[in-house]
Scaffold this motif. Structure first.
Motif, PDB file in Angstrom:
ATOM      1  N   LYS A  19       2.146  12.451   1.215  1.00 46.06           N
ATOM      2  CA  LYS A  19       2.105  11.086   1.749  1.00 46.06           C
ATOM      3  C   LYS A  19       1.505  11.026   3.148  1.00 46.06           C
ATOM      4  CE  LYS A  19       6.462  10.194   1.548  1.00 46.06           C
ATOM      5  NZ  LYS A  19       7.691   9.408   1.792  1.00 46.06           N
ATOM      6  N   SER A  20       1.123  12.151   3.708  1.00 47.42           N
ATOM      7  CA  SER A  20       0.748  12.180   5.123  1.00 47.42           C
ATOM      8  C   SER A  20      -0.444  11.276   5.430  1.00 47.42           C
ATOM      9  CB  SER A  20       0.461  13.609   5.575  1.00 47.42           C
ATOM     10  OG  SER A  20      -0.603  14.174   4.826  1.00 47.42           O
ATOM     11  N   GLY A  21      -1.374  11.150   4.471  1.00 42.48           N
ATOM     12  CA  GLY A  21      -2.534  10.308   4.717  1.00 42.48           C
ATOM     13  C   GLY A  21      -2.171   8.854   4.925  1.00 42.48           C
ATOM     14  N   ILE A  22      -1.397   8.294   3.997  1.00 42.01           N
ATOM     15  CA  ILE A  22      -1.009   6.887   4.119  1.00 42.01           C
ATOM     16  C   ILE A  22      -0.067   6.689   5.295  1.00 42.01           C
ATOM     17  CG2 ILE A  22       0.891   7.104   2.445  1.00 42.01           C
ATOM     18  CD1 ILE A  22      -1.364   4.005   3.007  1.00 42.01           C
ATOM     19  N   ARG A  67       0.827  -1.207   0.000  1.00 41.36           N
ATOM     20  CA  ARG A  67       0.000   0.000   0.000  1.00 41.36           C
ATOM     21  C   ARG A  67       0.859   1.254   0.000  1.00 41.36           C
ATOM     22  NH1 ARG A  67      -2.392  -1.549   5.208  1.00 41.36           N
ATOM     23  NH2 ARG A  67      -3.189   0.577   5.343  1.00 41.36           N
ATOM     24  N   TYR A  68       1.918   1.250   0.770  1.00 37.20           N
ATOM     25  CA  TYR A  68       2.805   2.407   0.824  1.00 37.20           C
ATOM     26  C   TYR A  68       3.492   2.605  -0.532  1.00 37.20           C
ATOM     27  CZ  TYR A  68       6.206   5.636   2.935  1.00 37.20           C
ATOM     28  OH  TYR A  68       6.972   6.737   3.270  1.00 37.20           O
ATOM     29  N   LEU A 104       0.923   4.337  10.500  1.00 34.22           N
ATOM     30  CA  LEU A 104       1.414   4.495  11.870  1.00 34.22           C
ATOM     31  C   LEU A 104       0.376   4.049  12.893  1.00 34.22           C
ATOM     32  CD1 LEU A 104       3.446   7.813  11.737  1.00 34.22           C
ATOM     33  CD2 LEU A 104       4.308   5.590  12.456  1.00 34.22           C
ATOM     34  N   ALA A 105      -0.898   4.328  12.616  1.00 33.53           N
ATOM     35  CA  ALA A 105      -1.953   3.859  13.518  1.00 33.53           C
ATOM     36  C   ALA A 105      -1.982   2.334  13.552  1.00 33.53           C
ATOM     37  CB  ALA A 105      -3.302   4.410  13.077  1.00 33.53           C
ATOM     38  N   GLU A 106      -1.827   1.724  12.390  1.00 29.63           N
ATOM     39  CA  GLU A 106      -1.767   0.266  12.332  1.00 29.63           C
ATOM     40  C   GLU A 106      -0.535  -0.257  13.064  1.00 29.63           C
ATOM     41  OE1 GLU A 106      -1.894  -0.997   8.287  1.00 29.63           O
ATOM     42  OE2 GLU A 106      -3.726   0.129   7.840  1.00 29.63           O
TER      43      GLU A 106
END
Length: 201
Positions: free
Chosen positions: A179-182, A156-157, A187-189
């Motif tokens: 890229k901040s959204g992905i 995904r990244y 990071l949450a994951e």
């Protein structure tokens, strides 16, 4: 992780920035992604030896972070290192000796964890400097470790980075910001992954 190849950073207040320090990461306004290169870990070890030789035990930790630290991940050919020192605001404690072996300070952000970025003498790299215990060091390591551990996260990244690399950018920071959204999602994951792992030990 930052204007660089580590996770993008928020606006960070007062900055001292050298003229276009990241310009070499743009080619005609586009970000050049390279396929995974087995030389990247070697280049990290080479620079680690140079840095530790210059600073000795003033290096409290030194890690390879960012996409070049993740096997199998396409990346800008720019090696990211993160170093902890006693006090990153005290440039006299480390900068002179790093300059003697060819490093150059290109970014200073006193309002954001007293973050410093240096460029090296031969390898395209970003040496991030923080004080020992700074949460950003842990964040960089966690992002790296999660990408190493999870093939789906890597895919995904990579997909987002490849899509963004087709666009034209005025500044490398604009690409990082896009890229901040992905990055936030991953990071949450990663935090959940870390918490789950800690419960099983």
């Amino acid at each position: 992780m930052s204007p660089l190849e580590t996770p993008s950073l928020p606006s960070r207040g007062d900055r001292r920035v050298a003229s276009d320090p990241m310009a070499r990461n743009l080619v005609n306004g586009r970000v050049r992604l390279s396929e995974p290169d087995p030389k990247w870990p070697y280049l990290f070890r080479q620079e680690e030896s140079r840095i530790r030789g210059a600073l000795g035990d003033r290096v409290l930790s030194l890690d390879h972070v960012g996409s070049t630290a993740v096997s199998g991940l396409a990346a800008k050919p720019c090696v990211d290192l993160v170093m902890a020192v006693t006090d990153s605001a005290d440039e006299t404690a480390y900068l002179d000796d790093l300059e003697k072996v060819g490093y150059t300070l290109v970014i200073a952000e006193p309002d954001w964890y007293e973050h410093r970025v240096l460029k090296g003498p031969s390898v395209n790299l970003n040496l991030h400097v923080f004080s020992q215990g700074c949460e950003e060091i842990d964040r960089m390591r966690l992002f790296r470790d999660y990408l190493i551990a999870d093939a789906g996260a890597r895919e995904r990244y990579t997909a987002v980075k490849r899509e963004l690399s087709e666009r034209t950018w005025k500044r490398i920071q604009d690409y990082a910001d896009a890229k901040s959204g992905i990055v936030t999602e991953l990071l949450a994951e990663a935090e959940a992954w870390k918490a789950a792992a800690s419960r099983t030990h």
